[in-house]
Scaffold this motif. Structure first.
Motif, PDB file in Angstrom:
ATOM      1  N   ILE A  53       0.744  -1.296  -0.207  1.00 60.77           N
ATOM      2  CA  ILE A  53       0.033  -0.054  -0.036  1.00 60.77           C
ATOM      3  C   ILE A  53       0.952   1.259  -0.163  1.00 60.77           C
ATOM      4  CG2 ILE A  53      -1.715   1.147   1.185  1.00 60.77           C
ATOM      5  CD1 ILE A  53      -2.564  -1.694   2.761  1.00 60.77           C
ATOM      6  N   TRP A  54       1.204   1.837  -1.149  1.00 60.19           N
ATOM      7  CA  TRP A  54       2.164   2.811  -1.291  1.00 60.19           C
ATOM      8  C   TRP A  54       1.370   4.329  -0.855  1.00 60.19           C
ATOM      9  CZ3 TRP A  54       7.222   2.406  -1.575  1.00 60.19           C
ATOM     10  CH2 TRP A  54       7.798   1.238  -2.056  1.00 60.19           C
ATOM     11  N   ILE A  55       1.994   4.915  -0.173  1.00 58.60           N
ATOM     12  CA  ILE A  55       1.789   6.409   0.054  1.00 58.60           C
ATOM     13  C   ILE A  55       2.757   7.322   0.081  1.00 58.60           C
ATOM     14  CG2 ILE A  55       0.571   7.925   1.976  1.00 58.60           C
ATOM     15  CD1 ILE A  55      -0.716   5.250   2.929  1.00 58.60           C
ATOM     16  N   GLY A  56       3.418   7.663  -1.186  1.00 55.40           N
ATOM     17  CA  GLY A  56       4.349   8.418  -1.354  1.00 55.40           C
ATOM     18  C   GLY A  56       5.431   7.535  -1.260  1.00 55.40           C
ATOM     19  N   ARG A  57       6.588   7.620  -0.460  1.00 56.18           N
ATOM     20  CA  ARG A  57       7.652   6.662  -0.468  1.00 56.18           C
ATOM     21  C   ARG A  57       7.328   5.790   0.827  1.00 56.18           C
ATOM     22  NH1 ARG A  57      12.275   7.386  -3.688  1.00 56.18           N
ATOM     23  NH2 ARG A  57      12.118   8.996  -5.171  1.00 56.18           N
ATOM     24  N   ASN A 168      -0.154   4.380  -6.294  1.00 62.08           N
ATOM     25  CA  ASN A 168       0.454   5.208  -5.365  1.00 62.08           C
ATOM     26  C   ASN A 168      -0.342   6.260  -5.054  1.00 62.08           C
ATOM     27  OD1 ASN A 168       2.135   6.763  -3.601  1.00 62.08           O
ATOM     28  ND2 ASN A 168       3.958   6.103  -4.298  1.00 62.08           N
ATOM     29  N   ALA A 169      -0.725   6.394  -3.587  1.00 70.07           N
ATOM     30  CA  ALA A 169      -1.577   7.324  -3.236  1.00 70.07           C
ATOM     31  C   ALA A 169      -1.243   8.904  -3.518  1.00 70.07           C
ATOM     32  CB  ALA A 169      -1.988   7.184  -1.785  1.00 70.07           C
ATOM     33  N   GLY A 176       2.424  11.133   2.057  1.00 69.68           N
ATOM     34  CA  GLY A 176       3.325  10.201   2.549  1.00 69.68           C
ATOM     35  C   GLY A 176       2.859  10.012   4.104  1.00 69.68           C
ATOM     36  N   ILE A 177       3.339   8.863   4.777  1.00 74.26           N
ATOM     37  CA  ILE A 177       3.322   8.897   6.240  1.00 74.26           C
ATOM     38  C   ILE A 177       4.386   9.568   7.110  1.00 74.26           C
ATOM     39  CG2 ILE A 177       2.869   6.964   7.786  1.00 74.26           C
ATOM     40  CD1 ILE A 177       2.160   5.061   5.515  1.00 74.26           C
ATOM     41  N   HIS A 178       4.012  10.356   7.701  1.00 72.72           N
ATOM     42  CA  HIS A 178       4.802  11.134   8.425  1.00 72.72           C
ATOM     43  C   HIS A 178       5.073  10.929   9.923  1.00 72.72           C
ATOM     44  CE1 HIS A 178       5.434  13.735   4.897  1.00 72.72           C
ATOM     45  NE2 HIS A 178       3.980  13.655   4.769  1.00 72.72           N
ATOM     46  N   ASP A 179       4.211  10.495  10.452  1.00 71.37           N
ATOM     47  CA  ASP A 179       3.890  10.228  12.017  1.00 71.37           C
ATOM     48  C   ASP A 179       3.412   8.834  12.329  1.00 71.37           C
ATOM     49  OD1 ASP A 179       4.906  12.937  13.061  1.00 71.37           O
ATOM     50  OD2 ASP A 179       3.121  13.431  11.742  1.00 71.37           O
ATOM     51  N   ALA A 180       3.828   8.285  13.585  1.00 73.20           N
ATOM     52  CA  ALA A 180       3.252   6.974  13.745  1.00 73.20           C
ATOM     53  C   ALA A 180       3.092   7.121  15.171  1.00 73.20           C
ATOM     54  CB  ALA A 180       4.215   5.914  13.610  1.00 73.20           C
TER      55      ALA A 180
END
Length: 258
Positions: A53-57, A168-169, A176-180
């Motif tokens: 599941i691609w979200i940016g890189r 890719n989203a 992108g995913i920046h925080d977790a």
């Protein structure tokens, strides 16, 4: 102590059952928040299959085990899968200085193995495929079975890797995913290990916050493990919402809400 190199979120490994209904439901729920997904788009053999599941890189690597031996997938993870474990297995962080990271970990009293490359047989076992990165794993965080991994990609001046990050989203403005946020039992041993891995982390009574080059990981005390991943969508593009798979939840939210 050696300085910790810059780190970025890279991907998480999530194991699921090999069930077409699960994949179809996941694809539909992701589509509702403008995140495309093709379940057979990742690496694989006759023994395992990855869907990314691609979200940016950044990405979620969704793993299905197709045969008892796992066909070249990580052996300890195959064994854990057969014991019934589903959900989050590993969170990977990216660095451009893996050898310096190893020096930092060893100076902090954390033993690591030599970096390894993913190699598996493809095309019905006729060819051996080696992936363009090196990586290493740490032992599970005490009190959990969650592993942390670190990865360094080979230099890619033509950005060939980007061509494989599809669908890719980011085509829908989700950058992108920046925080977790990780919720897990934060025992004293877990806190000690995490503070040695991440000396720049800030601590409170019930959480550790690890700063990254872009974003952060907040690790909170909880009885059961769960991961929340936060993706940003630019302006009005995309549909904000959440999608949960096993014990991982993807949150898509406008940048202004981040």
């Amino acid at each position: 102590m050696s300085q910790l190199p810059a780190l970025h979120l890279d991907h998480v490994v999530v194991h699921i059952d090999d069930d077409p209904a699960i994949l179809a439901d996941l694809k539909a729920r992701l589509a509702a928040v403008d995140v495309p997904f093709e379940s057979d788009g990742g690496k694989g053999t006759r023994g395992f299959k990855a869907g990314n599941i691609w979200i940016g890189r950044q990405y979620l690597e969704i793993i299905r085990i197709l045969r008892p031996d796992g066909g070249g997938w990580v052996e300890r993870w195959v064994a854990r899968h057969h014991l019934g474990k589903r959900g989050l297995y590993c969170l990977f962080l990216k660095t451009d200085r893996l050898d310096d990271l190893i020096a930092h970990l060893r100076a902090a009293g954390i033993e690591t193995s030599a970096p390894e490359r993913v190699t598996y047989r493809a095309f019905f076992g006729l060819f051996r495929k080696t992936m363009p990165w090196r990586m290493l794993y740490l032992p599970p965080i005490p009190g959990t079975d969650l592993e942390l991994g670190f990865i360094q990609y080979d230099p890619d001046p033509r950005d060939v890797m980007k061509a494989h990050m599809v669908p890719n989203a980011d085509a829908n403005g989700i950058t992108g995913i920046h925080d977790a946020r990780l919720r897990l039992p934060l025992t004293d041993d877990a806190r000690d290990l995490l503070r040695r891995i991440f000396p720049d982390a800030t601590a409170t009574a019930d959480a550790l916050t690890v700063p990254l080059e872009a974003g952060s990981i907040r690790i909170e005390t909880a009885d059961a493990m769960h991961a929340d991943l936060y993706a940003k969508t630019e302006g009005a593009a995309g549909n904000a919402g959440t999608v949960t798979l096993e014990n991982v939840t993807l949150h898509v939210r406008p940048t202004s809400d981040a």
